[in-house]
Motif scaffolding. Structure first.
Motif, PDB file in Angstrom:
ATOM      1  N   UNK A  73       9.574 -13.757 -25.768  1.00  0.00           N
ATOM      2  CA  UNK A  73       9.711 -14.610 -24.361  1.00  0.00           C
ATOM      3  C   UNK A  73       8.519 -14.348 -23.468  1.00  0.00           C
ATOM      4  N   UNK A  74       8.256 -15.079 -22.499  1.00  0.00           N
ATOM      5  CA  UNK A  74       7.019 -15.059 -21.696  1.00  0.00           C
ATOM      6  C   UNK A  74       7.284 -15.785 -20.156  1.00  0.00           C
ATOM      7  N   UNK A  75       8.256 -14.886 -19.659  1.00  0.00           N
ATOM      8  CA  UNK A  75       8.704 -15.446 -18.484  1.00  0.00           C
ATOM      9  C   UNK A  75       7.735 -15.504 -17.403  1.00  0.00           C
ATOM     10  N   UNK A  76       7.579 -16.334 -16.280  1.00  0.00           N
ATOM     11  CA  UNK A  76       6.621 -16.133 -15.292  1.00  0.00           C
ATOM     12  C   UNK A  76       7.514 -15.751 -14.027  1.00  0.00           C
ATOM     13  N   UNK A  77       6.876 -14.728 -13.491  1.00  0.00           N
ATOM     14  CA  UNK A  77       7.396 -14.208 -12.318  1.00  0.00           C
ATOM     15  C   UNK A  77       6.397 -14.462 -11.057  1.00  0.00           C
ATOM     16  N   UNK A  78       7.121 -15.298 -10.119  1.00  0.00           N
ATOM     17  CA  UNK A  78       6.459 -15.566  -8.902  1.00  0.00           C
ATOM     18  C   UNK A  78       7.009 -14.647  -7.559  1.00  0.00           C
ATOM     19  N   UNK A  79       6.026 -13.801  -7.228  1.00  0.00           N
ATOM     20  CA  UNK A  79       6.559 -13.072  -5.978  1.00  0.00           C
ATOM     21  C   UNK A  79       6.381 -13.759  -4.839  1.00  0.00           C
ATOM     22  N   UNK A  80       7.135 -13.512  -3.892  1.00  0.00           N
ATOM     23  CA  UNK A  80       6.633 -13.895  -2.641  1.00  0.00           C
ATOM     24  C   UNK A  80       6.643 -15.386  -2.433  1.00  0.00           C
ATOM     25  N   UNK A  81       7.780 -16.125  -2.915  1.00  0.00           N
ATOM     26  CA  UNK A  81       7.596 -17.679  -3.110  1.00  0.00           C
ATOM     27  C   UNK A  81       6.980 -18.161  -1.652  1.00  0.00           C
ATOM     28  N   UNK A  82       6.268 -19.318  -1.831  1.00  0.00           N
ATOM     29  CA  UNK A  82       5.976 -20.175  -0.475  1.00  0.00           C
ATOM     30  C   UNK A  82       6.452 -21.578  -1.039  1.00  0.00           C
ATOM     31  N   UNK A  83       6.297 -22.276   0.286  1.00  0.00           N
ATOM     32  CA  UNK A  83       6.955 -23.562   0.235  1.00  0.00           C
ATOM     33  C   UNK A  83       5.958 -24.383  -0.689  1.00  0.00           C
ATOM     34  N   UNK A  84       4.812 -24.038  -0.801  1.00  0.00           N
ATOM     35  CA  UNK A  84       3.641 -24.864  -1.627  1.00  0.00           C
ATOM     36  C   UNK A  84       3.932 -24.484  -3.132  1.00  0.00           C
ATOM     37  N   UNK A  85       5.035 -23.440  -3.523  1.00  0.00           N
ATOM     38  CA  UNK A  85       5.211 -23.341  -4.899  1.00  0.00           C
ATOM     39  C   UNK A  85       6.025 -24.426  -5.542  1.00  0.00           C
ATOM     40  N   UNK A  86       6.507 -25.273  -4.629  1.00  0.00           N
ATOM     41  CA  UNK A  86       7.618 -26.306  -5.179  1.00  0.00           C
ATOM     42  C   UNK A  86       6.768 -27.039  -5.919  1.00  0.00           C
ATOM     43  N   UNK A  87       7.238 -27.227  -7.291  1.00  0.00           N
ATOM     44  CA  UNK A  87       6.484 -27.956  -8.301  1.00  0.00           C
ATOM     45  C   UNK A  87       7.165 -27.971  -9.470  1.00  0.00           C
ATOM     46  N   UNK A  88       6.829 -28.724 -10.544  1.00  0.00           N
ATOM     47  CA  UNK A  88       7.100 -28.229 -11.976  1.00  0.00           C
ATOM     48  C   UNK A  88       6.275 -27.201 -12.566  1.00  0.00           C
ATOM     49  N   UNK A  89       6.903 -26.478 -13.444  1.00  0.00           N
ATOM     50  CA  UNK A  89       6.205 -25.486 -14.145  1.00  0.00           C
ATOM     51  C   UNK A  89       6.316 -25.462 -15.696  1.00  0.00           C
ATOM     52  N   UNK A  90       5.197 -25.663 -16.377  1.00  0.00           N
ATOM     53  CA  UNK A  90       5.283 -25.799 -17.782  1.00  0.00           C
ATOM     54  C   UNK A  90       4.816 -24.362 -18.337  1.00  0.00           C
ATOM     55  N   UNK A  91       5.502 -23.912 -19.451  1.00  0.00           N
ATOM     56  CA  UNK A  91       5.051 -22.861 -20.288  1.00  0.00           C
ATOM     57  C   UNK A  91       4.424 -23.685 -21.527  1.00  0.00           C
ATOM     58  N   UNK A  92       3.050 -23.082 -21.929  1.00  0.00           N
ATOM     59  CA  UNK A  92       2.631 -23.725 -23.026  1.00  0.00           C
ATOM     60  C   UNK A  92       2.365 -22.777 -24.078  1.00  0.00           C
TER      61      UNK A  92
END
Lengths: 121, 115
Positions: B74-93
């Motif tokens: 597994x390779x999970x992405x952790x985003x700390x202190x989310x911001x409104x600009x983080x709203x998006x599609x996120x792709x793992x590759x």
């Protein structure tokens, strides 16, 4: 650094016409460029891989006569959708792999263009 | 063959909270690389973070960190202190043994950050 520019950003054309999309690496040389197609809310589907100066390698199911790819220089690759039909409407995005000039390990990171949204009427 | 699985079609998080986006992978390659890209509504793909399979430490880039658990693949992405600009599609590759191998993308996770 590592900027890839794609043009046009969006294009609307009539069914039966051909559309050319350009992908340029602005500040680096790209030995390999990749073309992807993306349907709404779906992942990127690799269409083909193009290496400078040689014929593109197409993924299974992608018509090479329909999607013509040319990689004439280390900074430019083009995708031409020939005789476009409404089912070709999609978001097309390119990415570039830089030509390495040092012996450092390369992570494999690709640099993407902004994408081109094609609508065929 | 390589396979990337992102099981979360969508995630909601409040501004300033942390969020974890899941990614599992499958490969037979002895070494490989894992990436996360962000795709806002404008369409461009923005590179966020990279993890090599032999890297001893989990990758971090600013507010982004990658929780790499090799045994669990597994390779999970952790985003700390989310911001409104983080709203998006996120792709793992992921890519295979060589840095010159192609990238295989997951189906993506849509993240919506609310005020």
């Amino acid at each position: 650094g590592a900027v890839v520019s794609q043009h046009p950003s969006w294009v609307i054309c009539k069914s039966g016409t051909s559309v050319k999309i350009e992908c340029r690496s602005l500040d680096f040389q790209a030995t390999t460029m990749f073309w992807y197609r993306q349907f709404p809310k779906q992942s990127l589907m690799l269409m083909a891989t193009s290496n400078e100066g040689s014929k593109a390698t197409y993924e299974q199911g992608v018509e090479k006569d329909k999607f013509l790819i040319n990689h004439a220089s280390l900074t430019l690759s083009t995708l031409t959708v020939t005789s476009a039909h409404p089912e070709d409407s999609s978001f097309y995005i390119c990415s570039a792999r830089p030509k390495l000039t040092s012996g450092r390990g390369y992570t494999g990171e690709l640099f993407f263009g902004e994408g081109s949204r094609l609508t065929v009427l | 063959a390589q396979k990337i699985t992102q099981t979360q079609p969508g995630m909601f998080v409040q501004e300033k909270e942390a969020v974890t986006l899941d990614c599992t992978y499958d490969t037979s390659d002895p070494s490989y690389g894992l990436f996360w890209y962000k795709q806002p509504s404008s369409g461009e793909m923005i590179f966020l973070i990279y993890q090599g399979s032999y890297d001893q430490q989990n990758a971090t880039e600013g507010r982004y960190s990658l929780n790499f658990q090799k045994a669990r693949k597994s390779a999970n992405l952790v985003i700390s202190a989310s911001q409104l600009g983080d709203s998006a599609m996120y792709f793992c590759a992921m890519r295979g043994v060589s840095g010159y191998s192609t990238l295989t993308f997951g189906k993506g996770t849509m993240l919506l950050v609310s005020p």
